[in-house]
Design a protein around this motif. Structure first.
Motif: not given
Length: 381
Positions: A293-298
């Protein structure tokens, strides 16, 4: 009459053998602490070496294949414990904490390491034992020689262990244990505190792929049964060529296997153009879903910026496409790289790696994935 009274008692000072035992103790303790600290800074690197050894042993000893392969899942824990043990035992030896027990434990540890380095050197199976991590690269026979010297020193200490006085320094050993295990866990969870790899922040990848100076060679030739060396190839045709030896070994490129490609062709040079954020996916089967999720948000936050995100992977096309679909990353193009190269670039799976015009600007473990604003700030500095 007591014979001892016939001549005065002569003070001879500290016995030479006791001095030698103390020197040996200091040397062994310092080497083990240094070696352990270097490796514990990057326990994943040592884990990779353990995996290499177990896979080689599984091939070379078929009857124990399943046993060695069963150890592979535990190599990271083994790495942290072995590296920590080097430091703890080194400190215990220097601090004279239970020296008789400590020196025997060191002997068993160095016996294990000596076997590994001998196997590497004699059978030429694992060409770098990783004795000092990536800080100091030793050739296999050099590593074995180092371990033989340490073994001799430890045996000398064992022979004079009764001369070593035990001290109440258990508190120091306990503190060392807590700190070393803490360092190992930190390095696993947040990347090595000191990155000694050629893909570290601040390194120029294109520069690392080139020699630091023109490579110089000497020619080993033979004539009339005699061997001679020349800086230039001799014009005399009576000489027979034997080998060409590199003179300035340290000038060799630090990076020799970096290559990025896809089905359309080679993409290596394009990775050095502009700002690129690579999402390193070494293996889609061994990945923490909670990190995505954090990578997708990035990736979403970088839309419209000067930073282009890409997936860099060593897995096959079907697996990476399924991964993209499952985690909603189908808009991010993927490229291939060698699995060993990806392990060297990034010690976590997944991880993010930022480059600007070929210079590494950032590396992040999946536990510390940055946000888009941080990435934009870094590339604009």
């Amino acid at each position: 009459m007591n014979p001892a009274t016939l001549s005065p008692k002569i003070k001879t000072g500290t016995p030479p053998m006791l001095i030698a035992a103390r020197i040996a103790r200091i040397l062994v303790g310092c080497v083990f602490i240094f070696s352990g600290l270097i490796k514990l800074n990057d326990p994943v690197g040592t884990q990779i070496k353990f995996e290499e050894y177990f896979e080689v042993f599984a091939q070379d000893v078929p009857m124990l294949h399943d046993f060695f392969m069963a150890l592979v899942p535990f190599t990271l824990v083994m790495s942290v414990l072995f590296c920590a043990a080097e430091i703890i035992l080194g400190v215990a030896l220097l601090a004279s904490y239970k020296p008789k027990v400590t020196v025997w434990l060191l002997f068993f540890l160095i016996t294990f390491f000596t076997f590994l380095t001998f196997y590497s050197a004699y059978f030429d199976r694992v060409t770098d034992c990783g004795c000092f991590g990536d800080a100091i690269k030793l050739k296999p026979w050099t590593s074995f020689g180092k371990d033989v010297v340490l073994t001799v020193l430890i045996l000398f200490i064992i022979g004079h262990r009764n001369r070593l006085r035990s001290r109440k320094t258990g508190w120091l050993v306990a503190l060392t244990t807590v700190l070393t295990l803490g360092l190992g866990i930190y390095a696993v969870q947040f990347l090595p505190p000191v990155d000694m790899l050629p893909y570290a922040v601040g390194k120029s990848i294109p520069a690392g792929m080139k020699p630091s100076e023109p490579l110089r060679y000497k020619y080993v030739m033979e004539k009339d049964g005699k061997t001679e060396e020349f800086e230039a190839y001799p014009a005399d045709k009576a000489y027979t060529f034997k080998e060409m030896v590199l003179v300035n070994e340290k000038a060799k490129p630090k990076i020799t296997d970096y290559r990025v490609w896809n089905d359309a062709g080679d993409f290596t040079e394009q990775t050095f153009e502009g700002n690129k954020l690579f999402i390193i996916i070494k293996d889609t089967k061994d990945i923490d879903p909670g990190s995505l999720p954090a990578i997708r948000s990035l990736v979403e936050g970088l839309k419209g910026s000067t930073v282009s995100p890409y997936i860099l992977t060593s897995t096959n096309d079907d697996d990476i496409k399924a991964f993209q679909k499952e985690y909603q990353l189908t808009t991010v193009p993927y490229y291939k790289a060698d699995a060993t190269v990806l392990k060297t670039i990034m010690r976590s799976n997944p991880g993010t790696w930022l480059m600007s015009n070929g210079v590494v600007k950032g590396k992040w473990h999946y536990n510390t994935t940055p946000n888009a604003e941080e990435i934009k700030r870094i590339v604009n500095e």
